[in-house]
Design a protein around this motif. Structure first.
Motif, PDB file in Angstrom:
ATOM      1  N   ALA A  19       0.837  -1.208   0.000  1.00  0.00           N
ATOM      2  CA  ALA A  19       0.000   0.000   0.000  1.00  0.00           C
ATOM      3  C   ALA A  19       0.868   1.252   0.000  1.00  0.00           C
ATOM      4  CB  ALA A  19      -0.924  -0.012   1.222  1.00  0.00           C
ATOM      5  N   GLU A  20       1.916   1.254   0.807  1.00  0.00           N
ATOM      6  CA  GLU A  20       2.809   2.417   0.866  1.00  0.00           C
ATOM      7  C   GLU A  20       3.551   2.622  -0.461  1.00  0.00           C
ATOM      8  OE1 GLU A  20       4.147   2.971   5.467  1.00  0.00           O
ATOM      9  OE2 GLU A  20       5.009   1.261   4.414  1.00  0.00           O
ATOM     10  N   ALA A  21       3.909   1.513  -1.128  1.00  0.00           N
ATOM     11  CA  ALA A  21       4.601   1.629  -2.408  1.00  0.00           C
ATOM     12  C   ALA A  21       3.701   2.299  -3.450  1.00  0.00           C
ATOM     13  CB  ALA A  21       5.047   0.244  -2.892  1.00  0.00           C
ATOM     14  N   ASP A  22       2.429   1.919  -3.490  1.00  0.00           N
ATOM     15  CA  ASP A  22       1.506   2.546  -4.435  1.00  0.00           C
ATOM     16  C   ASP A  22       1.227   3.997  -4.051  1.00  0.00           C
ATOM     17  OD1 ASP A  22       1.299   0.466  -6.187  1.00  0.00           O
ATOM     18  OD2 ASP A  22      -0.698  -0.186  -5.577  1.00  0.00           O
ATOM     19  N   TYR A  23       1.171   4.270  -2.761  1.00  0.00           N
ATOM     20  CA  TYR A  23       0.999   5.660  -2.304  1.00  0.00           C
ATOM     21  C   TYR A  23       2.123   6.533  -2.845  1.00  0.00           C
ATOM     22  CZ  TYR A  23       1.286   9.643   0.927  1.00  0.00           C
ATOM     23  OH  TYR A  23       1.391  10.903   1.464  1.00  0.00           O
ATOM     24  N   HIS A  24       3.353   6.049  -2.740  1.00  0.00           N
ATOM     25  CA  HIS A  24       4.495   6.834  -3.217  1.00  0.00           C
ATOM     26  C   HIS A  24       4.518   6.914  -4.743  1.00  0.00           C
ATOM     27  CE1 HIS A  24       6.263   7.599   0.671  1.00  0.00           C
ATOM     28  NE2 HIS A  24       6.187   6.321   0.986  1.00  0.00           N
ATOM     29  N   ALA A  25       4.035   5.865  -5.417  1.00  0.00           N
ATOM     30  CA  ALA A  25       3.956   5.911  -6.882  1.00  0.00           C
ATOM     31  C   ALA A  25       2.972   6.985  -7.327  1.00  0.00           C
ATOM     32  CB  ALA A  25       3.541   4.541  -7.419  1.00  0.00           C
ATOM     33  N   VAL A  26       1.840   7.080  -6.633  1.00  0.00           N
ATOM     34  CA  VAL A  26       0.851   8.112  -6.944  1.00  0.00           C
ATOM     35  C   VAL A  26       1.432   9.495  -6.652  1.00  0.00           C
ATOM     36  CG1 VAL A  26      -1.379   9.090  -6.259  1.00  0.00           C
ATOM     37  CG2 VAL A  26      -1.153   6.635  -6.637  1.00  0.00           C
ATOM     38  N   ARG A  27       2.101   9.616  -5.514  1.00  0.00           N
ATOM     39  CA  ARG A  27       2.704  10.907  -5.160  1.00  0.00           C
ATOM     40  C   ARG A  27       3.747  11.330  -6.189  1.00  0.00           C
ATOM     41  NH1 ARG A  27       6.625  13.680  -2.459  1.00  0.00           N
ATOM     42  NH2 ARG A  27       5.909  15.292  -0.999  1.00  0.00           N
ATOM     43  N   ASP A  28       4.558  10.382  -6.658  1.00  0.00           N
ATOM     44  CA  ASP A  28       5.578  10.699  -7.661  1.00  0.00           C
ATOM     45  C   ASP A  28       4.930  11.153  -8.967  1.00  0.00           C
ATOM     46  OD1 ASP A  28       7.567  10.074  -5.885  1.00  0.00           O
ATOM     47  OD2 ASP A  28       7.956   8.075  -6.700  1.00  0.00           O
ATOM     48  N   PHE A  29       3.801  10.530  -9.330  1.00  0.00           N
ATOM     49  CA  PHE A  29       3.082  10.950 -10.534  1.00  0.00           C
ATOM     50  C   PHE A  29       2.659  12.408 -10.416  1.00  0.00           C
ATOM     51  CE2 PHE A  29      -1.384  11.749 -11.788  1.00  0.00           C
ATOM     52  CZ  PHE A  29      -1.175  11.967 -13.145  1.00  0.00           C
ATOM     53  N   TYR A  30       2.064  12.766  -9.288  1.00  0.00           N
ATOM     54  CA  TYR A  30       1.630  14.153  -9.098  1.00  0.00           C
ATOM     55  C   TYR A  30       2.826  15.107  -9.040  1.00  0.00           C
ATOM     56  CZ  TYR A  30      -3.357  13.310  -8.392  1.00  0.00           C
ATOM     57  OH  TYR A  30      -4.679  13.008  -8.584  1.00  0.00           O
ATOM     58  N   THR A  32       5.877  14.780 -10.468  1.00  0.00           N
ATOM     59  CA  THR A  32       6.487  14.981 -11.785  1.00  0.00           C
ATOM     60  C   THR A  32       5.549  15.721 -12.739  1.00  0.00           C
ATOM     61  OG1 THR A  32       5.742  12.784 -12.504  1.00  0.00           O
ATOM     62  CG2 THR A  32       7.960  12.957 -11.575  1.00  0.00           C
ATOM     63  N   SER A  33       4.237  15.638 -12.468  1.00  0.00           N
ATOM     64  CA  SER A  33       3.264  16.328 -13.316  1.00  0.00           C
ATOM     65  C   SER A  33       3.071  17.779 -12.903  1.00  0.00           C
ATOM     66  CB  SER A  33       1.911  15.610 -13.269  1.00  0.00           C
ATOM     67  OG  SER A  33       2.029  14.278 -13.698  1.00  0.00           O
ATOM     68  N   GLY A  34       3.664  18.175 -11.770  1.00  0.00           N
ATOM     69  CA  GLY A  34       3.487  19.531 -11.271  1.00  0.00           C
ATOM     70  C   GLY A  34       2.097  19.772 -10.696  1.00  0.00           C
ATOM     71  N   LEU A  35       1.443  18.691 -10.240  1.00  0.00           N
ATOM     72  CA  LEU A  35       0.059  18.783  -9.757  1.00  0.00           C
ATOM     73  C   LEU A  35      -0.055  18.373  -8.290  1.00  0.00           C
ATOM     74  CD1 LEU A  35      -1.607  17.063 -12.853  1.00  0.00           C
ATOM     75  CD2 LEU A  35      -1.572  19.520 -12.352  1.00  0.00           C
ATOM     76  N   LEU A  36       1.020  18.568  -7.533  1.00  0.00           N
ATOM     77  CA  LEU A  36       1.066  18.075  -6.165  1.00  0.00           C
ATOM     78  C   LEU A  36      -0.024  18.660  -5.281  1.00  0.00           C
ATOM     79  CD1 LEU A  36       2.860  16.062  -4.631  1.00  0.00           C
ATOM     80  CD2 LEU A  36       4.191  18.000  -3.791  1.00  0.00           C
ATOM     81  N   ASP A  37      -0.541  19.828  -5.662  1.00  0.00           N
ATOM     82  CA  ASP A  37      -1.532  20.494  -4.817  1.00  0.00           C
ATOM     83  C   ASP A  37      -2.967  20.198  -5.248  1.00  0.00           C
ATOM     84  OD1 ASP A  37      -1.433  21.837  -7.183  1.00  0.00           O
ATOM     85  OD2 ASP A  37      -1.535  23.851  -6.309  1.00  0.00           O
TER      86      ASP A  37
END
Length: 253
Positions: A19-30, A32-37
């Motif tokens: 679960a934590e690995a997928d959480y970080h994968a989603v966070r990395d997507f946001y 790198t996309s500049g959509l963290l907020d």
């Protein structure tokens, strides 16, 4: 009232690490996309006693005021709606003001989901040892889901909410708390029970219509059953497709 539309993605896992690995994968997507907020997310897990707690979370950093003070966004409201007694670290749920604000947030999430969808989300997360919940903008749902690769099962539901109204209600609740945390938890539990009861009623109704749909019904009885079906659809217990299928069976189609 201008409603914002979101996608709630829920995933269940056999291990916390997955679960934590997928959480970080989603966070990395946001990231790198500049959509963290533009998203909220959280990982939950169960302890040996079966208690659900939040392990890690992300909230939109651009939120301000009382909303920001809660330390968690729409995903927190979703988790409290699904698991009213969820434990969030660092004393987030302690204190009448924080409890009242989180209760207001959970209320908006409960109102913005179909009752059947609320039940489905809870059941999926109940299946696993750990879970991931992401609240994303509706146009990013597909892209976010592609980064959730380690889950045993994933589901997605639509959530509607007016963020400005949510912020106003949180501020009102925290500035003059009208309820304690215990009251907020009780209200969330009642909403979940209501969702489960309505979904069960829909299942019973579908079974009844399936069993009787092959023989013509008396006119008054037919009208009554059609009214019942329409009521279940309006409450969000039946989808439009489920409504049409049950109606067809009832009419002998």
């Amino acid at each position: 009232m201008a409603m914002d539309t979101f996608i709630v993605l829920a995933a269940s896992y056999d291990t916390l690490g997955a679960a934590e690995a997928d959480y970080h994968a989603v966070r990395d997507f946001y990231l790198t996309s500049g959509l963290l907020d533009t998203y909220d997310a959280a990982v939950i897990t169960r302890d040996d006693g079966g208690k659900v707690r939040i392990v890690v979370k992300h909230e939109q950093p651009t939120r301000q005021g009382a909303w920001r003070g809660l330390g968690i966004g729409l995903v927190g409201g979703a988790l409290v709606a699904l698991f009213p007694a969820v434990g969030i670290g660092a004393g987030l749920l302690l204190g009448g003001a924080g409890g009242a604000g989180l209760g207001a947030l959970a209320g908006h999430v409960t109102a913005g989901l179909r009752r059947a969808d609320l039940k489905d989300l809870g059941e999926l997360l109940d299946e696993g040892h750990s879970g991931l919940v992401v609240v994303a903008a509706s146009d990013l749902g597909d892209r976010v889901e592609r980064h959730i690769k380690r889950a045993r099962k994933v589901t997605r539901k639509q959530l509607t909410a007016d963020e400005k109204v949510v912020e106003r209600d949180i501020e009102e609740a925290t500035s003059a708390p009208r309820q304690t945390l215990e009251q907020a938890v009780a209200e969330s539990e009642a909403a979940v029970r209501e969702a489960e009861a309505e979904a069960a009623e829909a299942e019973r109704a579908a079974g009844q219509y399936s069993a009787t749909g092959s023989r013509p019904a008396a006119r008054d009885d037919l009208v009554s059953r059609l009214d019942d079906l329409a009521s279940l659809r309006e409450k969000g217990v039946l989808s439009q497709a489920e409504f049409e299928t049950a109606k067809s069976r009832l009419l002998g189609g």
